[in-house]
Design a protein around this motif. Structure first.
Motif: not given
Length: 217
Positions: A29-32, A37-41, A46-53
């Motif tokens: 399943e692809f989750v966009a 919108g800086n959702e990755h920040k 950041l709990k899942k990807q601490p580098f925000g990437q």
């Protein structure tokens, strides 16, 4: 639980993971993620990807980031379901040659290819910013200096680690395809100058798994 890939539909690293999932015939399943919108920040991301990437994966609660680590995990967990994309670890010499091929991609290709792709495609197409042509020329020269090495290896064997395709070959595709197809630079597709590299490039980029994801998710 469905295997989930969190990323951006046009992101090169995201497509690298999607490519390997397709190679190994793994439903996902692809989750966009809304990068603009800086959702990755956000704190939650950041709990899942601490580098925000991007991307990261969630395999039934097992969270993993960094594309090469993800791809090796996928190729290992579903080994036998799809092609063997790395040698049997008990084969010391084959594994050493595979590790050498991985290092070739990371040390001699990746940095220049990423920089070229950013300047020739990403900045003008997605950021509405001008290309730094001087930087492109510098990075193209840097990459071209390595292509004779690729040609020498591929004149003796079909793929970088030997006679069958591995992750080391496939890691080249996402950014390489970007600069060839969208950036318009021949480089390693020049059959007159690099016949063996051109043959190799045509081979790996015509794989059905790559064709299934190359346009985005």
């Amino acid at each position: 639980m469905v295997f989930k890939l969190f990323g951006n539909a046009r992101s090169r690293p995201t497509l690298r993971v999607a490519h390997i999932l397709k190679e190994m015939q793994v439903p996902f399943e692809f989750v966009a993620i809304d990068v603009q919108g800086n959702e990755h920040k956000t704190a939650e991301y950041l709990k899942k990807q601490p580098f925000g990437q991007i991307p990261y994966i969630d395999d039934d609660g097992f969270v993993l980031f960094e594309t090469r680590a993800i791809c090796k995990y996928i190729a290992t967990k579903w080994r036998g379901q799809g092609p063997a994309l790395f040698p049997d670890p008990s084969d010391l010499k084959a594994t050493a040659l595979f590790d050498q091929a991985l290092s070739i991609e990371y040390s001699n290709f990746d940095n220049a290819a990423v920089n070229i792709a950013v300047e020739k495609v990403y900045k003008p197409k997605y950021l509405n910013k001008p290309t730094d042509e001087a930087l492109v020329a510098e990075q193209v020269s840097k990459l071209e200096a390595k292509l004779e090495g690729y040609e020498a290896i591929l004149s003796k064997q079909k793929y970088l680690a030997g006679e069958y395709v591995t992750l080391a070959d496939l890691y080249h595709i996402t950014f390489g395809f970007y600069i060839v197809e969208e950036g318009g630079l021949m480089l390693f597709t020049d059959e007159a100058k690099y016949p063996n590299m051109a043959r190799w490039w045509k081979d790996i980029t015509s794989r059905p798994a790559w064709l299934a994801v190359k346009g985005g998710l």
